[in-house]
Design an enzyme around this catalytic site. Structure first.
Site, PDB file in Angstrom:
ATOM      1  N   ASP A 181      -3.967  93.910 -78.675  1.00 25.00           N
ATOM      2  CA  ASP A 181      -4.833  93.853 -77.505  1.00 25.00           C
ATOM      3  C   ASP A 181      -5.675  95.104 -77.319  1.00 25.00           C
ATOM      4  OD1 ASP A 181      -4.398  91.276 -76.130  1.00 25.00           O
ATOM      5  OD2 ASP A 181      -2.305  91.935 -76.172  1.00 25.00           O
TER       6      ASP A 181
ATOM      7  N   TYR B 256      -5.261  78.491 -82.898  1.00 22.83           N
ATOM      8  CA  TYR B 256      -6.007  79.583 -82.279  1.00 22.83           C
ATOM      9  C   TYR B 256      -6.848  80.215 -83.377  1.00 22.83           C
ATOM     10  CZ  TYR B 256      -6.564  83.650 -79.102  1.00 22.83           C
ATOM     11  OH  TYR B 256      -7.043  84.630 -78.262  1.00 22.83           O
TER      12      TYR B 256
ATOM     13  N   GLU C 142      -3.057  80.282 -70.702  1.00 23.41           N
ATOM     14  CA  GLU C 142      -2.277  81.147 -71.572  1.00 23.41           C
ATOM     15  C   GLU C 142      -1.785  82.295 -70.693  1.00 23.41           C
ATOM     16  OE1 GLU C 142      -3.543  83.938 -75.119  1.00 23.41           O
ATOM     17  OE2 GLU C 142      -4.685  82.089 -75.150  1.00 23.41           O
TER      18      GLU C 142
END
Lengths: 394, 257
Positions: free
Chosen positions: B55, B168, B44
């Site tokens: 993040d 995911y 990724e």
């Protein structure tokens, strides 16, 4: 296309983790906005706690001095906590309470929305945490202490440009980490649907009152309604009830910083392009690869690289116009209205006053301008002194 | 069989994340090859963004390093194209939606196909908004990876049914970053996914120990390690290649059979 669109703008561009929460917020808002008891409670808070309705003040001296249109100020600076932000937070914190939440979080730039949220949280018994860019905590140290006095915990955000956009990033991250007991009380007409609609509805009290007040005072509608614009909450609140009155010009005054031809600017409408950020499709200051630009304005409250999606739409369809105002022009207006009218207006609001000073003299004496003073300027006095090279000791 | 399918073909997949261009794009190419040598089945590659809202601090710092070194979307495409002469490892981008929007969905997906990028993961594009991208991406054979979160609950089936490439599974609330403990019932989520689709499911967010790799790869079809790998790059900089090989070999070696 998904829900919450203003033309092509708006939408819900947020992580999957938040989707169920945002749907329950939508449902709760759809229910309570027409719930008689909720509406009555909010109305009571607005009148008995926030001090509404706010005055529509005829600025006779400025009108004469500028020699053109009749100038009225919608005095949101006289609200409890000193700005229009209280209109939205009372609604949202009350909604959070109805949803069974026990904690609210919020971002703040100048500190006005943080102070308002902390105030509403204190009044309505909610835990409160505020995210504020590190740079803004320095520019607006007094507001940090004010929030702490009100019982809120203030986080100084160290990432990125350490200003409003980074505070929004941090606040969104925090909401993603803890949604079950927490509502993110967004401070402007931005972010994912339903926030732009919720905040606009709560802020539209400004134009609802102003429209009635001007009809009572003058027996007719104004020719211009104007307000400063960062994310756009006081501007949409000032415009909303006039949008269908096609004869009324709507003008948003954004922060040009050092000027729109420099890289020290926050004038999204002037220099921004279409993008997707902070949950919405709208206009943003960004580079060719979509990296969000580090924006600048003397005003922490307008120092934001985007603009609410409904404003982007009003611009697209030509219903509202948006003009850039520099730091220097805003500071001059800040000083002018203080001396002329005895009003210390927020540096944010002073951006609108600066443009008003340009257009009023060119208008006829039988024309009318309503300019919203979104907040009071006590918080800015030290910064203006610094700008003028005056050394203050408190 | 497309490259992503191959990553999960009869084995558990170790998926490693790197921020492209951290510290430089030349090193990114080398790091990918080292991670492949260490046993990564899929890579990724994060396209750096000024405001990576999903993040945590480790990947935020990598984004800043990469952007400061002059990394751009076009340079990343060039690097991937050059990388494809040396490896057929499945590659997906992790990018915030504005990166694609500003590049143009059509142009971006076309470049993905030309350079050999197999999919995209977009943390700020939920199911409700995917309609503006997915039809374009699928024309160019680019899978838009579905994310499922601990809060997805009754949405899981709807999301999983339309998933392509892999799914995911976000293990934890909040932003990316290593965690000591993951409290979400991953097994329940994976079971619901498996009741509606054969698309493989990989677990990510917070995984940083061999025990976690073993545990989650025995429940799901693979694990994704991001911040822990980016931290290695942060510590060793341009010299991180060998250390990445060692780290990934150790972690991939802990995969369940």
């Amino acid at each position: 296309m998904s829900k919450g669109r203003f033309g092509k703008h708006g939408g819900q561009y947020i992580p999957e983790t938040l989707m169920n929460e945002i749907h329950s917020l939508e449902k709760a808002y759809e229910h309570y906005k027409d719930d008689a008891e909720f509406v009555a409670e909010l109305d009571k808070l607005n009148r008995q706690y926030a001090g509404r309705p706010s005055l529509l003040y005829y600025a006779e001296k400025m009108t004469k001095a500028l020699g053109g249109a009749k100038i009225y100020f919608k005095r949101e600076d006289l609200n409890h906590t000193g700005s229009h932000k209280i209109n939205n937070v009372l609604g949202q914190v009350l909604l959070a309470k109805r949803m069974g939440k026990t904690r609210v979080i919020a971002e703040t730039g100048a500190g006005q929305h943080g102070v308002a949220t902390a105030t509403a949280a204190a009044l309505l018994d909610m835990e409160c945490e505020i995210f504020m860019g590190k740079e803004d905590t320095v520019r607006q140290a007094l507001n940090v202490y004010r929030m702490e006095l009100l019982g809120a915990k203030v986080h100084a955000v160290e990432s990125g440009t350490k200003t409003l956009k980074d505070a929004v990033n941090a606040c969104m991250g925090e909401w993603t980490a803890r949604v079950s007991d927490t509502l993110y009380v967004l401070g402007s007409v931005m972010g994912p649907h339903p926030f732009p609609t919720i905040v606009r509805d709560f802020q539209s009290v400004i134009s609802r009152e102003a429209r009635e007040q001007i009809l009572e005072a003058e027996g007719r509608l104004p020719d211009v309604v104007m307000a400063c614009i960062g994310g756009g909450s006081n501007a949409i609140g000032s415009f909303y009830e006039f949008i269908n009155d096609k004869s009324v010009r709507l003008i948003g005054c954004e922060a040009a910083g050092h000027g729109v031809d420099t890289d020290k600017t926050a004038a999204t409408m002037a220099v921004g392009t279409e993008g997707i950020f902070h949950g919405m499709k709208s206009y943003f200051c960004q580079n060719e690869y979509g990296q969000i630009a580090p924006v600048y304005s003397i005003s922490a409250g307008l120092d934001y690289p985007g603009v609410g999606p409904e404003h982007a739409y009003l611009k697209d369809i030509g219903r509202a116009e948006y003009v850039p105002v520099t730091d220097e022009e805003a500071v001059r207006a800040f000083e002018y209205i203080a001396r002329e009218e005895g009003i210390i207006a927020a540096i944010e609001s002073s951006h609108a006053v600066a443009h008003l000073m340009k257009i009023a003299p060119k208008m006829r004496k039988d024309q009318i301008i309503i300019c919203t003073l979104s907040g009071r300027g006590d918080k800015d006095v030290a910064a203006i002194a610094r700008y003028r090279g005056v050394d203050l000791h408190e | 069989m497309n490259r992503i399918k191959k990553a999960f073909d009869n084995k558990k997949a170790f998926i490693g994340f790197l921020t492209a261009g951290d510290p430089t794009l030349e090193r990114t190419e080398e790091f990918v090859l080292e991670m492949e040598r260490g046993g990564a089945a899929l890579i990724e590659l994060g396209i750096p963004f000024s405001d990576p809202i999903a993040d945590g601090p480790v990947i935020q710092a990598a984004n800043i390093r990469s952007l400061a070194a002059g990394c751009t979307t076009d340079k990343i495409f060039d690097t991937v194209a050059s990388m494809r002469e040396r490896t057929q490892i499945p590659l997906v981008f992790l990018a915030y939606l504005n990166t694609l929007y500003k590049y143009g969905y059509e142009a971006f997906c076309k470049r993905c196909q030309e350079c050999g990028v197999d999919g995209v993961i977009i943390p700020d594009m939920p199911f409700e908004e995917k309609g503006e991208l997915v039809p374009i991406a699928s024309r160019y054979g680019v899978d838009v990876i579905t994310m499922i979160a601990p809060t997805s609950k009754e949405r899981i089936k709807t999301l999983a049914k339309e998933a392509t490439g892999f799914i995911y599974v976000v293990s934890s609330m909040g932003v990316t970053g290593a965690r000591d403990e993951i409290t979400t019932d991953i097994e329940e989520i994976v079971n619901i996914i498996r009741s509606v689709t054969d698309t493989p499911a990989a677990v990510g967010f917070g995984i940083n120990t061999k025990e976690q790799v073993h545990k989650y790869s025995s429940i799901a079809d693979g694990v994704i390690v991001g911040s822990a790998i980016v931290r290695v790059v942060g510590q060793h900089g341009a010299q991180a290649g060998e250390e990445l090989y060692r780290y990934v070999s150790g972690m991939a070696g802990a995969l369940a059979e």
